[in-house]
Scaffold this motif. Structure first.
Motif, short mmCIF file in Angstrom:
data_model
loop_
_atom_site.label_atom_id
_atom_site.label_comp_id
_atom_site.label_asym_id
_atom_site.label_seq_id
_atom_site.Cartn_x
_atom_site.Cartn_y
_atom_site.Cartn_z
N GLN A 41 0.83 -1.20 0.00
CA GLN A 41 0.00 0.00 0.00
C GLN A 41 0.87 1.25 0.00
OE1 GLN A 41 -2.67 0.39 3.31
NE2 GLN A 41 -3.77 2.10 2.37
N ALA A 42 1.97 1.26 0.75
CA ALA A 42 2.87 2.42 0.76
C ALA A 42 3.51 2.62 -0.61
CB ALA A 42 3.94 2.23 1.83
N GLN A 43 3.90 1.54 -1.28
CA GLN A 43 4.46 1.64 -2.62
C GLN A 43 3.43 2.16 -3.61
OE1 GLN A 43 5.90 -2.27 -3.54
NE2 GLN A 43 7.65 -2.11 -2.14
N GLY A 44 2.18 1.77 -3.44
CA GLY A 44 1.12 2.26 -4.32
C GLY A 44 0.87 3.74 -4.15
N VAL A 45 0.93 4.23 -2.91
CA VAL A 45 0.75 5.66 -2.66
C VAL A 45 1.88 6.45 -3.30
CG1 VAL A 45 0.75 7.41 -0.83
CG2 VAL A 45 -0.61 5.34 -0.58
N VAL A 46 3.11 5.98 -3.17
CA VAL A 46 4.26 6.67 -3.78
C VAL A 46 4.12 6.67 -5.30
CG1 VAL A 46 6.75 6.52 -4.16
CG2 VAL A 46 5.82 6.22 -1.86
N ALA A 48 1.39 6.47 -7.08
CA ALA A 48 0.25 7.29 -7.50
C ALA A 48 0.58 8.78 -7.47
CB ALA A 48 -0.97 7.01 -6.62
N ARG A 49 1.44 9.18 -6.55
CA ARG A 49 1.77 10.60 -6.43
C ARG A 49 2.99 11.02 -7.24
NH1 ARG A 49 0.56 11.06 0.01
NH2 ARG A 49 -1.70 10.96 -0.23
N SER A 50 3.72 10.07 -7.79
CA SER A 50 4.89 10.43 -8.59
C SER A 50 4.48 10.69 -10.04
CB SER A 50 5.93 9.31 -8.54
OG SER A 50 5.41 8.14 -9.12
#
Length: 114
Positions: A41-46, A48-50
């Motif tokens: 989930q943390a990798q997905g947030v990064v 999505a915002r990059s």
């Protein structure tokens, strides 16, 4: 004649039936991951915002200036010397057996640098 056509049709249908094989279905495989749910989930947030590296805008920016490894004047003087040399347009293919005579003294070991 009908018998030969019937035999040929039967032979072709047997070949077609033997050639058609279905794949086996193993069901849904369980997901295998070395990361925990929170890490994914943390990798997905990064992600999505990059910025999208494959988008159209990624290549529309101005490229940064390259840093040269040699002085501008040194590169210019080398280029001028090469342009004024007698063998600047010399090609190996122009000579017999593609061997350049020794009087031309080509230095092919140097490479251009930025």
């Amino acid at each position: 004649m009908n018998t030969s056509k019937l035999i040929a049709a039967a032979a072709l249908s047997i070949l077609a039936a033997a050639g058609a094989q279905a794949e086996t279905y193993d069901g849904v495989h369980a997901p295998v991951s070395a990361n925990s749910r929170a890490e994914v989930q943390a990798q997905g947030v990064v992600a999505a915002r990059s910025e999208n590296p494959y988008g159209d805008a990624a290549s529309s920016r101005v490229a940064p200036a390259l840093a040269a490894s040699a002085d501008r004047q040194a590169v210019r003087s080398t280029a001028v010397a090469a342009a004024h040399s007698a063998n600047q347009n010399l090609k190996r293919e122009a000579f017999e057996n593609s061997v350049v005579p020794s009087q031309f003294k080509l230095d092919t070991t140097k490479q251009a640098g930025l």
